[in-house]
Design a protein around this motif. Structure first.
Motif, PDB file in Angstrom:
ATOM      1  N   LEU A  14      -3.428  -4.225   1.807  1.00  0.00           N
ATOM      2  CA  LEU A  14      -2.934  -5.283   0.915  1.00  0.00           C
ATOM      3  C   LEU A  14      -3.923  -6.442   0.868  1.00  0.00           C
ATOM      4  O   LEU A  14      -4.192  -6.996  -0.204  1.00  0.00           O
ATOM      5  CB  LEU A  14      -1.574  -5.791   1.394  1.00  0.00           C
ATOM      6  CG  LEU A  14      -0.347  -4.945   1.024  1.00  0.00           C
ATOM      7  CD1 LEU A  14       0.925  -5.658   1.482  1.00  0.00           C
ATOM      8  CD2 LEU A  14      -0.279  -4.677  -0.482  1.00  0.00           C
ATOM      9  N   THR A  15      -4.485  -6.780   2.028  1.00  0.00           N
ATOM     10  CA  THR A  15      -5.436  -7.904   2.065  1.00  0.00           C
ATOM     11  C   THR A  15      -6.714  -7.571   1.289  1.00  0.00           C
ATOM     12  O   THR A  15      -7.464  -8.447   0.920  1.00  0.00           O
ATOM     13  CB  THR A  15      -5.819  -8.287   3.513  1.00  0.00           C
ATOM     14  OG1 THR A  15      -6.540  -7.185   4.084  1.00  0.00           O
ATOM     15  CG2 THR A  15      -4.611  -8.601   4.373  1.00  0.00           C
ATOM     16  N   TYR A  72      -1.290  -0.143   5.758  1.00  0.00           N
ATOM     17  CA  TYR A  72      -0.717  -0.701   4.531  1.00  0.00           C
ATOM     18  C   TYR A  72      -0.992  -2.209   4.476  1.00  0.00           C
ATOM     19  O   TYR A  72      -1.481  -2.731   3.470  1.00  0.00           O
ATOM     20  CB  TYR A  72       0.789  -0.419   4.512  1.00  0.00           C
ATOM     21  CG  TYR A  72       1.487  -0.867   3.259  1.00  0.00           C
ATOM     22  CD1 TYR A  72       1.326  -0.167   2.071  1.00  0.00           C
ATOM     23  CD2 TYR A  72       2.319  -1.978   3.263  1.00  0.00           C
ATOM     24  CE1 TYR A  72       1.969  -0.575   0.914  1.00  0.00           C
ATOM     25  CE2 TYR A  72       2.969  -2.393   2.115  1.00  0.00           C
ATOM     26  CZ  TYR A  72       2.795  -1.684   0.941  1.00  0.00           C
ATOM     27  OH  TYR A  72       3.420  -2.091  -0.205  1.00  0.00           O
ATOM     28  N   LYS A  73      -0.692  -2.886   5.580  1.00  0.00           N
ATOM     29  CA  LYS A  73      -0.897  -4.348   5.624  1.00  0.00           C
ATOM     30  C   LYS A  73      -2.374  -4.682   5.436  1.00  0.00           C
ATOM     31  O   LYS A  73      -2.731  -5.609   4.719  1.00  0.00           O
ATOM     32  CB  LYS A  73      -0.436  -4.884   6.989  1.00  0.00           C
ATOM     33  CG  LYS A  73       1.058  -5.104   7.067  1.00  0.00           C
ATOM     34  CD  LYS A  73       1.394  -5.977   8.269  1.00  0.00           C
ATOM     35  CE  LYS A  73       2.811  -5.692   8.728  1.00  0.00           C
ATOM     36  NZ  LYS A  73       3.003  -5.749  10.162  1.00  0.00           N
ATOM     37  N   THR A 124      -3.593  -0.613  -3.140  1.00  0.00           N
ATOM     38  CA  THR A 124      -2.140  -0.550  -3.307  1.00  0.00           C
ATOM     39  C   THR A 124      -1.526   0.829  -3.023  1.00  0.00           C
ATOM     40  O   THR A 124      -0.450   1.141  -3.516  1.00  0.00           O
ATOM     41  CB  THR A 124      -1.759  -0.943  -4.754  1.00  0.00           C
ATOM     42  OG1 THR A 124      -2.528  -0.115  -5.635  1.00  0.00           O
ATOM     43  CG2 THR A 124      -2.041  -2.404  -5.033  1.00  0.00           C
TER      44      THR A 124
END
Ligand code: CDP
Ligand code: CDP
Length: 223
Positions: A162-163, A158-159, A167
């Motif tokens: 995001l970068t 997830y992290k 989504t």
């Protein structure tokens, strides 16, 4: 035992295999081989040829004309499919959701395993995937089985997403990872399983630095 040094890192999706393998390869000056990228590239080749992912025979027919090449990049590694750079597109959701099916085809595995062994034949390598310690390099001097809880792996992805502006929700990522874990561990040929002589490293709650240092210690003890 082989003359050159081989390090095999296997484990489920997002356990940190490629991150850790890349750092170790740089530190040790070994060649890093991302076998997942090779299965992803074949999956993309099928899509680009307009094939259904279920079209096993047609996908197999693509193999002889499919060239997969790695080049060092900053950061990491660049992946080329028939001279077209596919580093980013092989990580798309479309490829991710279909790669386990394509990689379950026996002839696909046979072809890629043979390419992987050729690379590992004459140089020091660190190779990551699902079947490296069990099938590709059964004589590797060091075998690591890297794991982490599903929720932690989903959080990591997830992290990372995001970068990249992706989504997908945490719940969906957790589901996708569980489905892929199941498919990879239950396929008939070379399922994801810990090799008998592999060392289990649970990275839940551990930083990248902690894992690198633990595995560096294991390698030192086996050199
Ligand atoms: O990076 P991530 O863990 O998402 O996956 P990957 O290493 O890029 O591998 C993508 C998929 O390729 C896996 O889910 C497996 O289905 C397949 N694979 C395989 O079957 N055997 C390997 N040695 C490496 C990957
Ligand atoms: O190659 P694999 O699918 O096993 O995992 P990865 O792509 O190397 O790692 C997935 C994500 O987890 C990356 O964003 C890493 O930076 C992160 N990671 C982490 O937060 N802590 C670790 N101990 C290992 C990886």
């Amino acid at each position: 035992m082989t003359k050159n040094f081989q390090i095999a890192i296997d484990g489920p999706a997002s356990a940190g295999k490629s991150t850790i393998a890349k750092i170790l390869a740089t530190n040790l000056k070994y060649v890093y081989v991302d076998t997942g990228a090779m299965y992803r590239a074949i999956t993309l080749a099928a899509s680009r040829a307009g094939l259904s992912y279920e079209a096993e025979e047609e996908i197999i027919a693509l193999l002889p004309k499919t060239v997969i090449r790695f080049e060092p990049g900053t950061p990491g590694q660049r992946v080329f499919l028939n001279d077209d750079e596919v580093t980013e597109v092989i990580r798309s959701t479309e490829v991710t959701n279909n790669v386990s099916l394509v990689s379950s085809y026996a002839a696909v595995r046979e072809d890629l395993v043979s390419r992987q062994r050729n690379i590992a034949n004459s140089q020091n390598v660190i190779m990551d995937g699902r079947d490296i310690g069990t099938t590709v390099l059964p004589n590797a001097q060091v075998k690591i089985f890297l794991v982490a809880s599903v929720s932690e792996r989903a959080q990591r992805r997830y992290k990372e997403n995001l970068t990249k502006g992706m989504t997908t929700s945490l719940a969906d990522l957790e589901k996708d990872i569980s489905v892929r874990d199941y498919k990879d561990s239950h396929r008939e040929i070379s399922p994801l399983v810990q090799a008998k002589d592999a060392i289990l490293v649970d990275t839940t709650g551990q930083s990248i630095e902690e894992v690198v240092s633990k595995i560096t210690e294991i390698i030192k003890n086996n050199q």
